[in-house]
Write a protein that holds these residues in place. Sequence first.
Motif, PDB file in Angstrom:
ATOM      1  N   HIS A  86       0.859  -1.185  -0.043  1.00  0.00           N
ATOM      2  CA  HIS A  86       0.106   0.234   0.062  1.00  0.00           C
ATOM      3  C   HIS A  86       0.971   1.249  -0.143  1.00  0.00           C
ATOM      4  N   PRO A  87       0.471   2.242  -0.792  1.00  0.00           N
ATOM      5  CA  PRO A  87       1.321   3.384  -0.882  1.00  0.00           C
ATOM      6  C   PRO A  87       1.215   4.180   0.488  1.00  0.00           C
ATOM      7  N   ARG A  88       2.205   4.801   0.861  1.00  0.00           N
ATOM      8  CA  ARG A  88       2.196   5.664   2.234  1.00  0.00           C
ATOM      9  C   ARG A  88       1.619   6.790   2.034  1.00  0.00           C
ATOM     10  N   LEU A  89       0.502   7.276   2.770  1.00  0.00           N
ATOM     11  CA  LEU A  89      -0.283   8.532   2.689  1.00  0.00           C
ATOM     12  C   LEU A  89       0.636   9.791   2.906  1.00  0.00           C
ATOM     13  N   HIS A  90       1.461   9.629   3.801  1.00  0.00           N
ATOM     14  CA  HIS A  90       2.146  10.880   4.398  1.00  0.00           C
ATOM     15  C   HIS A  90       3.659  10.283   4.023  1.00  0.00           C
ATOM     16  N   PRO A  91       4.302  11.227   3.308  1.00  0.00           N
ATOM     17  CA  PRO A  91       5.762  10.997   3.097  1.00  0.00           C
ATOM     18  C   PRO A  91       6.677  11.065   4.567  1.00  0.00           C
ATOM     19  N   ALA A  92       7.550  10.236   4.562  1.00  0.00           N
ATOM     20  CA  ALA A  92       8.285  10.171   5.641  1.00  0.00           C
ATOM     21  C   ALA A  92       9.274  11.488   5.770  1.00  0.00           C
ATOM     22  N   THR A  93       9.260  12.024   6.888  1.00  0.00           N
ATOM     23  CA  THR A  93      10.261  13.338   7.222  1.00  0.00           C
ATOM     24  C   THR A  93      11.583  12.972   7.484  1.00  0.00           C
ATOM     25  N   LYS A  94      12.373  13.656   6.843  1.00  0.00           N
ATOM     26  CA  LYS A  94      13.896  13.414   6.762  1.00  0.00           C
ATOM     27  C   LYS A  94      14.585  14.277   7.873  1.00  0.00           C
ATOM     28  N   GLY A  95      14.800  13.725   9.361  1.00  0.00           N
ATOM     29  CA  GLY A  95      15.380  14.544  10.188  1.00  0.00           C
ATOM     30  C   GLY A  95      14.647  15.716  10.922  1.00  0.00           C
ATOM     31  N   ARG A  96      13.499  15.701  10.537  1.00  0.00           N
ATOM     32  CA  ARG A  96      12.541  16.948  11.379  1.00  0.00           C
ATOM     33  C   ARG A  96      11.472  15.982  12.304  1.00  0.00           C
ATOM     34  N   ILE A  97      11.060  16.326  13.473  1.00  0.00           N
ATOM     35  CA  ILE A  97      10.161  15.708  13.936  1.00  0.00           C
ATOM     36  C   ILE A  97       9.040  16.865  14.481  1.00  0.00           C
ATOM     37  N   ASP A  98       8.111  16.815  14.176  1.00  0.00           N
ATOM     38  CA  ASP A  98       7.051  17.780  14.516  1.00  0.00           C
ATOM     39  C   ASP A  98       6.292  17.332  15.582  1.00  0.00           C
ATOM     40  N   ILE A  99       6.530  18.047  16.874  1.00  0.00           N
ATOM     41  CA  ILE A  99       5.800  17.646  18.149  1.00  0.00           C
ATOM     42  C   ILE A  99       5.232  19.052  18.724  1.00  0.00           C
ATOM     43  N   ARG A 100       4.069  18.964  18.772  1.00  0.00           N
ATOM     44  CA  ARG A 100       3.517  20.028  19.481  1.00  0.00           C
ATOM     45  C   ARG A 100       2.707  19.757  20.790  1.00  0.00           C
ATOM     46  N   LEU A 101       3.194  20.539  21.950  1.00  0.00           N
ATOM     47  CA  LEU A 101       2.561  20.431  23.244  1.00  0.00           C
ATOM     48  C   LEU A 101       1.550  21.672  23.554  1.00  0.00           C
ATOM     49  N   PRO A 102       0.549  21.199  24.308  1.00  0.00           N
ATOM     50  CA  PRO A 102      -0.234  22.431  24.778  1.00  0.00           C
ATOM     51  C   PRO A 102       0.212  23.362  25.830  1.00  0.00           C
ATOM     52  N   TRP A 103      -0.106  24.563  26.017  1.00  0.00           N
ATOM     53  CA  TRP A 103       0.678  25.412  26.746  1.00  0.00           C
ATOM     54  C   TRP A 103       0.671  24.750  28.188  1.00  0.00           C
ATOM     55  N   TRP A 104      -0.609  24.162  28.712  1.00  0.00           N
ATOM     56  CA  TRP A 104      -0.308  23.645  30.010  1.00  0.00           C
ATOM     57  C   TRP A 104       0.610  22.553  30.301  1.00  0.00           C
TER      58      TRP A 104
END
Length: 71
Positions: free
Chosen positions: A6-24
């Motif tokens: 099955h083809p990947r729906l999201h391409p793999a990110t290379k070297g960048r991780i996007d993590i978002r935390l809530p303010w609290w």
Amino acid sequence: MSAPTHPRLHPATKGRIDIRLPWWALALPMLAFVTLLLLILNPVDAHAAGGTPAITDVFERVQQTVLNQAP
């Protein structure tokens, strides 16, 4: 016989991780740390509870009840 891929729906990110935390997620641990630090630096503000502790009264009443009902 090979399984279909099955083809990947999201391409793999290379070297960048996007993590978002809530303010609290950062604010609450920082608030707790600062509060405890202030209590350690100025222990005069941290008053102990006056009088007899409630748990001591409960244990005394249980002891009196058990000793009075024993045959």
